[in-house]
Write a protein that holds these residues in place. Structure first.
Motif, PDB file in Angstrom:
ATOM      1  N   LYS A  34      45.610  47.704  32.853  1.00 63.80           N
ATOM      2  CA  LYS A  34      46.748  47.302  33.678  1.00 63.80           C
ATOM      3  C   LYS A  34      47.827  48.373  33.668  1.00 63.80           C
ATOM      4  O   LYS A  34      48.395  48.726  34.720  1.00 63.80           O
ATOM      5  N   ASP A  74      44.825  39.139  39.524  1.00 57.53           N
ATOM      6  CA  ASP A  74      46.220  39.589  39.604  1.00 57.53           C
ATOM      7  C   ASP A  74      46.508  40.328  40.910  1.00 57.53           C
ATOM      8  O   ASP A  74      47.666  40.612  41.217  1.00 57.53           O
ATOM      9  N   GLN A  86      58.579  37.533  35.712  1.00 61.58           N
ATOM     10  CA  GLN A  86      57.580  36.664  36.337  1.00 61.58           C
ATOM     11  C   GLN A  86      57.648  35.265  35.746  1.00 61.58           C
ATOM     12  O   GLN A  86      57.587  34.255  36.482  1.00 61.58           O
ATOM     13  N   ASP A 145      58.239  31.643  37.644  1.00 67.59           N
ATOM     14  CA  ASP A 145      57.202  30.626  37.506  1.00 67.59           C
ATOM     15  C   ASP A 145      57.751  29.365  36.835  1.00 67.59           C
ATOM     16  O   ASP A 145      57.367  28.247  37.201  1.00 67.59           O
ATOM     17  N   GLU A 192      52.832  31.327  41.953  1.00 59.62           N
ATOM     18  CA  GLU A 192      52.075  32.099  40.967  1.00 59.62           C
ATOM     19  C   GLU A 192      51.074  33.038  41.633  1.00 59.62           C
ATOM     20  O   GLU A 192      50.864  34.164  41.177  1.00 59.62           O
ATOM     21  N   ARG A 193      50.457  32.609  42.718  1.00 58.74           N
ATOM     22  CA  ARG A 193      49.415  33.401  43.363  1.00 58.74           C
ATOM     23  C   ARG A 193      49.956  34.638  44.077  1.00 58.74           C
ATOM     24  O   ARG A 193      49.195  35.560  44.382  1.00 58.74           O
ATOM     25  N   HIS A 242      51.863  36.871  42.747  1.00 59.11           N
ATOM     26  CA  HIS A 242      51.909  37.984  41.795  1.00 59.11           C
ATOM     27  C   HIS A 242      52.952  39.015  42.242  1.00 59.11           C
ATOM     28  O   HIS A 242      52.724  40.239  42.191  1.00 59.11           O
ATOM     29  N   LEU A 268      54.217  42.067  39.821  1.00 62.64           N
ATOM     30  CA  LEU A 268      53.299  43.179  39.582  1.00 62.64           C
ATOM     31  C   LEU A 268      53.305  44.145  40.764  1.00 62.64           C
ATOM     32  O   LEU A 268      53.352  45.362  40.593  1.00 62.64           O
ATOM     33  N   HIS A 269      53.266  43.608  41.970  1.00 58.88           N
ATOM     34  CA  HIS A 269      53.216  44.466  43.149  1.00 58.88           C
ATOM     35  C   HIS A 269      54.524  45.238  43.342  1.00 58.88           C
ATOM     36  O   HIS A 269      54.509  46.407  43.735  1.00 58.88           O
TER      37      HIS A 269
END
Length: 239
Positions: free
Chosen positions: A37, A77, A157, A161, A177-178, A180, A183-184
């Protein structure tokens, strides 16, 4: 008088106190997941590049099994994609339009989640939201390589959430949650830590939820997301 056995000492290490507790080891699969990651977040694995299982297992000195497990998690993810015949590849970075569409979805979902959290959150959920905010204040903000702001990004995050979870709407939580989103966004490039307003914006959301004010909670969340979008788009203009 009968003889008594001497008291049993807890000093197993000879230091006058209880024996030290050995540190908890991170499971290998989790460690490999975090390593890969970080490579993706820091662009050591370039966006769009092939992610070879054998090459990664050699680099990390592990068998292919934990690498496959890590890549499956990273696919969920949204950081890698599996294609037939060509294996895994790192996903491409968000474009300006992609960022706008991501925040469009967040602005549809998260202000509503904050409003519902103000109405439905129980005491344990309120405590959890406050605790995450306090933890964020103790961690450095985004700057430098992923390892330096990993905890901050994870807490960011978790904060969003946790607000969605407190809304008591399972489909809404699943949608948040989906995405993400964090992270992006962090993968595009880390933001400077100085004067980053994220914590102050989160604090407004927390106060509104604690005061059981759905209107203010929705407004504070919408303001936070709108300002965050402006910060992201300004980086495209700088480039």
């Amino acid at each position: 008088m009968p003889a008594h056995d001497p008291p049993v000492s807890d000093d197993r290490a000879g230091t006058g106190g209880p024996a030290p507790v050995p540190p908890v080891r991170q499971p290998l699969s989790d460690s490999v997941y975090e390593d890969i990651k970080a490579m993706i977040m820091d662009h050591e694995i370039a966006p769009g590049a092939r992610v070879g299982i054998e090459a990664l297992s050699r680099r990390l000195d592990v068998s292919p099994t934990p690498v496959r497990e890590a890549l499956a998690r990273l696919e969920s993810d949204g950081l890698v994609v599996k294609r037939s015949l060509s294996g895994y590849r790192a996903t491409e970075l968000l474009t300006r339009q992609g960022v706008e569409e991501l925040f469009e979805m967040r602005l549809l979902l998260e202000p509503r989640a904050a409003a519902l959290a103000a109405l439905h959150a129980d005491e344990s959920q309120l405590d959890a939201i406050e605790a995450i905010q306090e933890d964020m204040e103790a961690h450095p903000g985004p700057a430098g390589p992923y390892a330096s702001y990993r905890d901050f990004a994870a807490l960011d995050q978790r904060f969003h959430d946790a607000v969605a979870a407190a809304a008591d709407r399972h489909l809404l939580l699943d949608a948040v949650e989906r995405l993400h989103a964090h992270l992006h966004i962090f993968r595009l490039s880390s933001l400077p830590a100085e004067d980053d307003p994220t914590l102050a914006e989160h604090e407004r959301v927390v106060r509104a939820i604690l005061r059981r004010s759905p209107e203010r909670a929705a407004e504070a969340m919408a303001d936070h997301l709108t300002r965050s979008l402006e910060r992201q788009l300004s980086r495209f203009e700088e480039k």
